[in-house]
Design a protein around this motif. Sequence first.
Motif, short mmCIF file in Angstrom:
data_model
loop_
_atom_site.label_atom_id
_atom_site.label_comp_id
_atom_site.label_asym_id
_atom_site.label_seq_id
_atom_site.Cartn_x
_atom_site.Cartn_y
_atom_site.Cartn_z
N SER A 1 -61.15 -40.42 21.99
CA SER A 1 -60.76 -41.51 22.88
C SER A 1 -60.98 -42.71 21.74
CB SER A 1 -61.85 -42.03 23.75
OG SER A 1 -63.12 -42.00 23.45
N PHE A 2 -60.52 -43.76 22.27
CA PHE A 2 -60.43 -45.19 21.51
C PHE A 2 -61.81 -45.68 21.28
CE2 PHE A 2 -56.03 -45.16 22.74
CZ PHE A 2 -55.40 -45.41 21.52
N ALA A 3 -62.28 -46.11 20.05
CA ALA A 3 -63.68 -46.79 19.92
C ALA A 3 -63.31 -47.97 20.55
CB ALA A 3 -63.76 -46.97 18.26
N PHE A 4 -62.48 -48.85 20.46
CA PHE A 4 -62.10 -49.94 21.29
C PHE A 4 -60.55 -50.57 21.03
CE2 PHE A 4 -61.96 -53.44 18.07
CZ PHE A 4 -63.00 -52.91 16.81
N ILE A 5 -60.12 -51.26 21.82
CA ILE A 5 -58.89 -51.83 21.98
C ILE A 5 -59.01 -53.37 21.77
CG2 ILE A 5 -56.74 -51.95 23.28
CD1 ILE A 5 -57.52 -49.21 24.22
#
Length: 137
Positions: free
Chosen positions: A19-23
């Motif tokens: 998944s994305f660590a953050f966006i």
Amino acid sequence: MPIRGSCQCGSVRYEIAGSFAFIGNCHCSICRKSNGAAYVTWGIIDPEQFRWTAGQECIEHYQSSAERYRCFCRKCGSSLASRHAGRISEVVLGSVDGDPGARPIEHIFVNSKAAWHAITDELPQHGEWPPGMGQGL
């Protein structure tokens, strides 16, 4: 389930195993000019979880800063990812096929945002890099 993405013409495709660590939304002039938009939404990933699945022969790299290369499709021009120290660690969220499973949490480089654009949400805004983050991403 992996996150999948592609360019506009479908020649280049990729997959992210996690998944994305953050966006976040970047308003720097480089992002604006390379994407033709007020800002670009980037998803930070674990480079070990990224792989190109098709069209590697169509990928071009543009060195936009000291250790940052922007990856795009040479056929359609779609911005896809950013390579740091030889590894993909950021993906342009607009290239994700479907729901990325996360949402932006901040705006960065708002000191150089487009004069004609107003940020209208309540996300935190940083003039440049947010605290604890830098170009070595």
